[in-house]
Write a protein that holds these residues in place. Sequence first.
Motif, PDB file in Angstrom:
ATOM      1  N   GLY A   9      43.290  39.179  27.149  1.00 29.73           N
ATOM      2  CA  GLY A   9      44.474  39.793  27.751  1.00 29.73           C
ATOM      3  C   GLY A   9      45.408  40.374  26.711  1.00 29.73           C
ATOM      4  N   ALA A  59      41.976  46.405  44.223  1.00 25.34           N
ATOM      5  CA  ALA A  59      42.910  45.285  44.109  1.00 25.34           C
ATOM      6  C   ALA A  59      43.398  44.778  45.461  1.00 25.34           C
ATOM      7  N   LEU A 156      47.609  49.103  36.955  1.00 24.34           N
ATOM      8  CA  LEU A 156      47.487  47.646  37.043  1.00 24.34           C
ATOM      9  C   LEU A 156      48.772  46.923  36.628  1.00 24.34           C
ATOM     10  N   ARG A 193      44.529  34.915  38.548  1.00 22.63           N
ATOM     11  CA  ARG A 193      45.976  35.098  38.465  1.00 22.63           C
ATOM     12  C   ARG A 193      46.384  36.474  38.991  1.00 22.63           C
ATOM     13  N   PHE A 194      45.628  37.499  38.599  1.00 25.86           N
ATOM     14  CA  PHE A 194      45.937  38.854  39.052  1.00 25.86           C
ATOM     15  C   PHE A 194      45.836  38.947  40.576  1.00 25.86           C
ATOM     16  N   ARG A 198      48.798  39.727  43.252  1.00 27.37           N
ATOM     17  CA  ARG A 198      48.696  40.868  44.180  1.00 27.37           C
ATOM     18  C   ARG A 198      48.803  40.397  45.628  1.00 27.37           C
TER      19      ARG A 198
END
Length: 241
Positions: A9, A59, A156, A193-194, A198
């Motif tokens: 990351g 997403a 993103l 986590r993403f 979202r």
Amino acid sequence: MTDNLCASGGRWARHVVLGGLLAAFTCGGALADQNPRDPYEGFNRAMFATNEVIDKFAAKPVAQVYDNAIPLPVKASVGNFFGNAGDLWVGVNSALQGKFADAGIDLGRLVVNSTIGIFGLFDVASELGLERHDEDFGQTLAVWGVDGGAYLYWPLLGARNVRDTVGFAVGAYIDPVSYVRPVSVRNSMAALRFVDIRASLLPSDKVVEEAALDKYAYIRDAYLQRRRNQVFDGRPPRLDD
């Protein structure tokens, strides 16, 4: 092969920041006269359109499946776990901003939730009255007097300004998840986590769609106002007319 294709990351964030800033400063600026806070609006709108495609076809559908399939207590635990992982960095930023009492609370939250709360799965600290704070390195830079700079929009990552983009890159480098091994576990945690973040934003989608004639401008203005409130802890000085 996995290591080469799936950068950490922190490393990925640094590439995004450096490459994106270069693109912004070389190909933006065509619409500078329209909004002084958004001198790279042409670049930003292109990135916003890219993000809309990514969100529509990847997403958001994944987040909807996650939101519908995962029980609420599990989703709460996921959010608590990643929030607990970030409390140390929140505490550091509180201290760097001179908010030493808040820093003590942040570190107290980390200790309580990491032990009694079983590695942060349960937010016991909030039940004990230890308030969660929201501090990051972008806010720290602002307290130190660093100007926000131009508004930027990243796929993103979403809305940022130059200062907060740098702050995000530093935070991504410090992020404990980026140092988890093996790499497959690290990538799975980052993806979870993403998706969790979202999914938490799904209720706001309809509000934005219905309220905004220009979705890009709506999100930009909301971001700039929210960040100003965060920097001044909800008590921003009045802007000059």
